[in-house]
Design a protein around this motif. Sequence first.
Motif: not given
Length: 323
Positions: A41-45, A74-79, A84-88
Amino acid sequence: MGAVEELVARAGGCAVIDGGFATQLEALGADINDPLWSAACLIARPLLVKEVHLQYLEAGADVIISSSYQATIPGFLARGMSLDEAEDLLRTSVKLALEARDEFWKSTLRKSKPIYNRALVAASIGSYGAYLADGSEYSGSYGADITVKKLKDFHRRRLQVLAGAGPDLIAFEAIPNKMEAQALVELLDEESIQVPSWICFSSVDGKHLCSGESFAGCLQILNASEKVAVVGVNCTPPQFIEGIIGEFRKQTKKAIAVYPNSGEVWDGRAKRWLPAECLGHKSFDALAKRWQEAGASLIGGCCRTTPSTIRAVSKILKGRAGH
Ligand SMILES: C[S+](C)CC[C@H](N)C(=O)O
Ligand SMILES: N[C@@H](CCS)C(=O)O
Ligand SMILES: [Zn+2]
């Protein structure tokens, strides 16, 4: 006085923690059937994330926990995201909670009879098992190859980024085994983390960590760290909590936090909650009063508890609830 002691004193001796975060996101329509679970939801909502924080603040939570439980680099990288986007996104989880807290506090100050405390924001860090999403967060079985060093390396960058995002606390949640507790305590020191932490374990039998290891052995490790302000249990069935508080009080002088789940059991393979055998939501608030009497200083709910659970807990512990 530290931030936690001050909050507990302001709350009249026992502060209220929020309830199931993913649970409420789902109740509001979010799809969390995802390897990132609620962190999707951090990405979508992101606006829904903030709305859930506001609902728990209105219910009377003195501490809100960020949506980063299963947010990992690693979860965000796998996405397909960049580093930078993952840390943001990690920073965003804290920012959304801080914004909700600040907006809610501002609106509270405008009321003639304020009934709330200014809440603290805890940045959530789930276990390695939560990231694996293979049920090991409730078994503590990470396999023969896992070491303290590997666990520290898994947690290191997320901890640095979340601590740098300005939370009042770091909340390590549902830690299922002793090796991970050891890794976290070492990491807090190695990274000189100045934000006070809590480390909460999970248990499926009320007598041991999920791994079968003793609470006493883990508390010995946590007692030795001045970076750990609070110890406790979360996402554990409510019927075990009173006994666990008694055991913790024998083993530690640190403040104790308890925020159990509803008693339902997570089926890690089917990715669904199985019905509770013992207790429903009805008696959760009455139990909360007993947890306070048994010596817990921070009390809330975990999975399958909702803002209405927290409103009832706030009412019974403080004689008043949110609106
Ligand atoms: C606290 S459990 C219900 C979190 C979800 C789990 N780690 C999963 O991804 O399936
Ligand atoms: N803070 C997380 C914990 C999951 S066990 C949540 O409530 O969703
Ligand atoms: Zn939970």
